[in-house]
Every structure is written in structure tokens, then in C-alpha cells.
Design an enzyme around this catalytic site. Structure first.
Site, PDB file in Angstrom:
ATOM      1  N   PHE A  64      -1.916 -21.335  -6.817  1.00  0.00           N
ATOM      2  CA  PHE A  64      -3.369 -22.213  -8.152  1.00  0.00           C
ATOM      3  C   PHE A  64      -4.431 -22.572  -6.929  1.00  0.00           C
ATOM      4  O   PHE A  64      -5.183 -23.022  -6.733  1.00  0.00           O
ATOM      5  CB  PHE A  64      -3.082 -23.560  -8.315  1.00  0.00           C
ATOM      6  CG  PHE A  64      -2.629 -22.726  -9.615  1.00  0.00           C
ATOM      7  CD1 PHE A  64      -2.271 -21.415 -10.688  1.00  0.00           C
ATOM      8  CD2 PHE A  64      -1.565 -24.302 -10.575  1.00  0.00           C
ATOM      9  CE1 PHE A  64      -1.604 -21.816 -11.433  1.00  0.00           C
ATOM     10  CE2 PHE A  64      -1.227 -24.071 -11.848  1.00  0.00           C
ATOM     11  CZ  PHE A  64      -1.427 -22.226 -12.336  1.00  0.00           C
ATOM     12  N   ARG A  65      -3.990 -21.768  -5.068  1.00  0.00           N
ATOM     13  CA  ARG A  65      -5.198 -21.982  -4.756  1.00  0.00           C
ATOM     14  C   ARG A  65      -5.307 -23.619  -3.667  1.00  0.00           C
ATOM     15  O   ARG A  65      -6.734 -23.564  -3.286  1.00  0.00           O
ATOM     16  CB  ARG A  65      -6.418 -21.925  -4.863  1.00  0.00           C
ATOM     17  CG  ARG A  65      -5.999 -19.827  -5.009  1.00  0.00           C
ATOM     18  CD  ARG A  65      -5.539 -19.377  -3.789  1.00  0.00           C
ATOM     19  NE  ARG A  65      -4.932 -18.355  -4.268  1.00  0.00           N
ATOM     20  CZ  ARG A  65      -3.685 -17.493  -3.505  1.00  0.00           C
ATOM     21  NH1 ARG A  65      -3.695 -17.608  -2.613  1.00  0.00           N
ATOM     22  NH2 ARG A  65      -4.227 -15.714  -3.885  1.00  0.00           N
ATOM     23  N   ASN A  95       1.518 -21.327   0.063  1.00  0.00           N
ATOM     24  CA  ASN A  95       0.084 -20.820   1.264  1.00  0.00           C
ATOM     25  C   ASN A  95      -0.912 -21.816   0.881  1.00  0.00           C
ATOM     26  O   ASN A  95      -1.866 -20.582   0.260  1.00  0.00           O
ATOM     27  CB  ASN A  95       0.665 -19.493   0.868  1.00  0.00           C
ATOM     28  CG  ASN A  95       0.331 -19.299  -0.075  1.00  0.00           C
ATOM     29  OD1 ASN A  95       0.495 -19.457  -1.028  1.00  0.00           O
ATOM     30  ND2 ASN A  95       0.047 -18.139  -0.393  1.00  0.00           N
ATOM     31  N   HIS A 240       9.820 -11.813  -6.858  1.00  0.00           N
ATOM     32  CA  HIS A 240       8.799 -10.105  -7.158  1.00  0.00           C
ATOM     33  C   HIS A 240       9.777  -8.952  -7.331  1.00  0.00           C
ATOM     34  O   HIS A 240       9.184  -8.730  -5.915  1.00  0.00           O
ATOM     35  CB  HIS A 240       7.536 -10.739  -7.082  1.00  0.00           C
ATOM     36  CG  HIS A 240       7.509 -11.531  -5.167  1.00  0.00           C
ATOM     37  ND1 HIS A 240       8.421 -11.076  -4.476  1.00  0.00           N
ATOM     38  CD2 HIS A 240       6.676 -12.009  -5.565  1.00  0.00           C
ATOM     39  CE1 HIS A 240       7.579 -11.903  -3.292  1.00  0.00           C
ATOM     40  NE2 HIS A 240       6.054 -12.202  -3.841  1.00  0.00           N
ATOM     41  N   ASP A 315       3.352 -15.086  -9.972  1.00  0.00           N
ATOM     42  CA  ASP A 315       2.568 -14.162  -8.955  1.00  0.00           C
ATOM     43  C   ASP A 315       1.464 -14.764  -9.164  1.00  0.00           C
ATOM     44  O   ASP A 315       0.520 -13.462  -8.577  1.00  0.00           O
ATOM     45  CB  ASP A 315       3.047 -12.967  -8.150  1.00  0.00           C
ATOM     46  CG  ASP A 315       3.160 -13.633  -6.359  1.00  0.00           C
ATOM     47  OD1 ASP A 315       3.327 -13.986  -6.212  1.00  0.00           O
ATOM     48  OD2 ASP A 315       3.491 -12.050  -6.700  1.00  0.00           O
ATOM     49  N   HIS A 319      -7.603 -14.338  -6.100  1.00  0.00           N
ATOM     50  CA  HIS A 319      -8.585 -13.501  -5.279  1.00  0.00           C
ATOM     51  C   HIS A 319     -10.630 -14.093  -6.332  1.00  0.00           C
ATOM     52  O   HIS A 319     -10.332 -13.246  -6.537  1.00  0.00           O
ATOM     53  CB  HIS A 319      -8.635 -13.297  -4.756  1.00  0.00           C
ATOM     54  CG  HIS A 319      -7.057 -12.578  -3.382  1.00  0.00           C
ATOM     55  ND1 HIS A 319      -7.372 -13.701  -2.729  1.00  0.00           N
ATOM     56  CD2 HIS A 319      -5.961 -12.360  -3.866  1.00  0.00           C
ATOM     57  CE1 HIS A 319      -5.708 -13.668  -2.445  1.00  0.00           C
ATOM     58  NE2 HIS A 319      -5.279 -12.469  -2.741  1.00  0.00           N
TER      59      HIS A 319
END
Ligand SMILES: [Zn+2]
Length: 449
Positions: A64-65, A95, A240, A315, A319
Site C-alpha cells: 500500500f506504499r 518494502n 507469487h 501482490d 505505481h
């Protein structure tokens, strides 16, 4: 607050049956199979005639950034997209910027989510080459497990030292924490990339992505993960999985009751697209590991039914579209998917790839079962009322206007779905209802056994 969901077909624990569901406050109060019983009084009735009533989807793998990359997406925007897609809980990945590799960074994510998340949330703790000693400071009841990048991807969280890998597996096993791995052999990928650059220049064409991030790279890394898990007695979940060969690392038909030591996730992208789609969709379907051949896709689909794939995680990795331009070197990897995973998987039900009962296992029961989620993932009396109502034969088309993710694009733009998400209830609250979203809704932190 009492809600009665009337006239639908409930799908739960291997059965589909006509029943009404009554929720009271945040929980399921009753599942009434004998619908001739006179109706009591309820604050609200939801008409589910012609619909299927499923446990809310638990998406075990999203990005979710937030913090740090919020131009791509944030906890508010992406959890909203989740609600539109029938996803009532998610496990988010480390990340971000800063990376979720310290107890402090983890705590601040929980604070953000409490303020902003529209659905239920938890966060993986990220492994690094030297942070395994911190695992024992973590509250095992608040996180699903440890995320381990055994291959480099967005955010560069590669753990590549042999001793560090072994220590991550051993420490997690000691603490009873599952390890979820991203498996790709980075050394091999780097060699493939430099070969490709020699032939095609600095940014090799996107069709080469599955040859650079090759099937062999996946197999090497997944084999290593399986070996380390067996040596250390670690619960391993390989994220994945994208190739037929990796599926051969585990045996089929693990019984539903047992908790297998090693399990695998598939994503809607790898189940839906194949390398033939790079021609039209280009880097929009670029993700790591790469979408591979038609034969790989067919093997993954088969493994949905035979039990080797145990969970669907999206996943979801938004972007900005500007970052998705170029080829193998330049374009960013990852695509938004959290909003569309359920209708996409229901499409595979229509195509007889799996049954709707199996879909519910893969998307709700198993993420709850394998990570030990308390009181969610099932339609049972006393469970939290996380419920999604879906309707077949209700065609609609993905347009820019329908996309809820902040990035506002999707590899499925223009796709015509036949299943519609009608309502989403999260903790007994109707947060999405026929196109209307309750902006004030907030999810809860997920609790683990
Ligand atoms: Zn991921």
C-alpha cells in the site's frame, strides 16, 4: 445495530446453501438456513436475492506504499479500493520507506493504519541481512509473519548472505512465525540482464522480461527456500509462484485440516495473464516474478484445485503509469489488483477452473487458517461480520472512473466482468453498498493466534 442479509446463497467451508445471515454489531449473530422462520426486527435488510454471500476476502499480500511512496498509493486510498473489491482484511508488505524492518517502523505503520485504513489490517515484518535478533521483540499476535526477499525487487530488500538466510529461517521457526518469501535468484537474473543488454541495449524489450527473470531463477530460489524450511522446521509460504516447475517442489492434495509446513500463493496476474499478453499490455503486466508461459499458467490453474496453491494474494503493487513506461530495465514492476481479484477469480469459477467453494477457501479460509487469524475468514456465528455479496450475470466494464486505486490505471482497463461486487460489510458495518462508500469507515488490527 442488526443487519439481516436476506435470500442469498451462502458459501462457506465447502458448502453452498440458501440462508439468511444476521449480524449484530461487529459479529455474525445467526445463520438461518430455515428462512421460513418469521423475521425479527432489524435495523437494516440487505437483499441478496440472486447473489452469493461469501466471507470477506483476506488479501495476504499487498503493497500500500505508505509511508514514503504515497504518490503511488496510500493506506487510505488502497484500503478503499480493497473495500470496493470485497477485500475486508489485508497483510501489507515491508518494502516501504522507511522499510518495516525495525519494531519502531512496524509500530508507526499500525498507527497510520488505525487512522486511515478502511478495512482490517496487519503488516509483515521485513527481514534484512542482520535483523533476525529483533524478531523476538515482535508481538506474534499482531503480525502474520516475516517477509523475506530471497530475490531483489521493488525497494531492494534482498537478503543474500547464506548465514543470514539460515538465521532468518531458524529464528522464525523458534518463535513460531511463518516466513513468506519472494523467491528469485538475483545472481542469475543479473547475468541474464547483462547478456540481454549486450544484445538489445540498455533497456531490453519487455517481451524478454520472463526470460531475464527466468523460470530457472524462480526454481533455484524456491528450491533453496524449501530446503531451508525443511532443515530448520520453519513454516514457509512461497509468495507469487509463477512456474510449473516450482509446484513440483511440494506434493498435491494436502488435506484441508492439517497445517502443511510449506504452502504456496498464486496471484491473479499469474493466473490470468501469460507471456502472450506482453504484446498488447507491455510493461503494464510487468511484475516480479514475471508473468510466464501459457503452460505455467495452466499448471498454476490446475494447482488451485489440487491443493498445492493454498492462497490467493494479489501482490497489489501500484505505481504511477509514468513509471510503467519502457522495457525490462526501466519500467517499474508491479500492478494494482486488490480491487479486481475477487471478480477475476469468480471468472475462473465460470470457466470451471475451480469451484466457488474452493475460491472461498483460497481467498478467505486459508489465509485465516495458515496465518492463524482469530475470528475472521469464515461465516460462523460469533466471527467478525466480514462479508461480501457478489452477483453473477451482472456485466460491467473497467473504466478509469471505476478504478479506486490512487494510480488510476489497471492492466484490466476495458475488461468486461460478469460478476459484480454488490456489498461489503466489515466488522458488521456496511462500508460499500451498490457504488456508495462509507468514507468514515475504519478497519481493525487483525489478531493472530
Ligand atoms: Zn509483493
Amino acid at each position: 445495530m442488526k443487519i439481516r442479509i436476506v435470500g442469498g446463497t451462502v458459501v462457506n467451508e465447502g458448502r453452498s446453501f440458501k440462508a439468511d445471515i444476521v449480524t449484530e454489531n461487529d459479529r455474525i449473530a445467526e445463520i438461518i438456513e430455515d428462512t421460513k422462520t418469521p423475521r425479527g426486527s432489524y435495523n437494516q435488510e440487505v437483499d441478496a436475492t440472486g447473489c452469493f454471500v461469501l466471507p470477506g476476502v483476506i488479501d495476504e499480500h499487498v503493497h500500500f506504499r505508505e509511508p514514503g511512496l504515497t504518490r503511488k498509493g496510500d493506506i487510505g486510498s488502497e484500503s478503499r479500493a480493497a473495500a470496493y473489491g470485497g477485500v475486508t482484511s489485508y497483510f501489507e508488505m515491508p518494502n516501504t520507506v522507511p522499510q518495516t524492518t525495525t519494531p519502531e517502523a512496524l509500530a508507526s505503520k499500525f498507527t497510520l493504519a488505525r487512522e486511515k485504513s478502511h478495512v482490517n489490517y496487519s503488516f509483515f515484518f521485513g527481514a534484512t541481512n542482520d535483523n533476525a535478533p529483533l524478531f523476538k521483540q515482535l508481538d506474534c499476535h499482531s503480525i502474520p509473519g516475516i517477509k523475506l526477499f530471497m530475490g531483489a525487487s521493488t525497494g531492494n530488500m534482498l537478503v543474500d548472505k547464506t548465514d543470514s538466510l539460515a538465521l532468518v529461517f531458524r529464528t522464525a521457526a523458534d518463535l513460531g512465525l511463518p516466513v513468506m518469501t519472494h523467491c528469485e535468484d538475483t545472481a542469475l537474473i543479473n547475468r541474464n540482464m547483462s547478456e540481454a543488454k549486450k544484445r538489445y541495449g540498455d533497456d531490453p524489450p519487455i517481451a524478454l522480461h520472463p526470460l531475464i527473470r527466468s523460470a530457472q531463477a524462480c526454481f533455484n530460489s524456491s528450491s533453496l527456500a524449501v530446503r531451508l524450511a525443511r532443515e530448520n522446521g520453519t513454516r514457509l509460504h512461497i509468495a507469487h509462484v509463477s512456474t510449473a516447475a516450482e509446484l513440483e517442489l511440494i506434493t498435491a492434495n494436502a488435506p484441508a485440516e492439517a497445517l502443511p509446513q510449506i504452502t504456496m500463493e498464486a496471484t491473479p496476474a499469474h493466473l490470468f495473464f501469460s507471456d502472450a499478453d506482453y504484446h498488447d499490455l507491455g510493461a503494464r503486466i510487468k511484475c516480479n516474478p514475471a508473468v510466464k508461459t501459457d503452460a505455467d499458467r495452466a499448471a498454476l490453474r490446475k494447482a488451485l484445485a489440487d491443493g498445492r496453491i493454498t492462497c490467493i494474494g494479489t501482490d497489489h503493487a501500484p505505481h504511477e503509469l509514468a513509471d510503467k513506461q519502457g522495457g525490462c530495465a526501466k519500467a517499474a514492476s508491479g500492478m494494482p489488483m486488490v480491487q479486481f481479484s475477487l471478480p477475476l477469480m469468480l471468472e475462473l469459477v465460470d470457466r470451471k477452473v475451480l469451484t466457488i467453494e474452493r475460491l472461498v477457501e483460497l481467498m478467505s479460509h486459508n489465509p485465516a487458517r495458515l496465518f492463524g487469524v482469530n475470528g475472521r475468514g469464515y461465516l460462523r456465528k460469533g466471527c467478525k461480520a466480514d462479508i461480501v455479496i457478489v452477483k453473477p450475470h451482472s456485466p460491467w466494464t473497467v473504466t478509469e472512473r471505476t478504478i479506486q486505486s490512487k494510480c488510476k490505471w489497471s492492466p484490466l482497463l476495458g475488461h468486461r466482468f460478469s460478476w459484480q461486487i454488490r456489498q461489503t460489510l466489515c466488522n458488521g458495518r456496511l462500508i460499500y453498498n451498490l457504488g456508495q462508500f462509507d468514507e468514515s469507515s475504519r478497519g481493525e488490527a487483525i489478531n493472530f493466534r
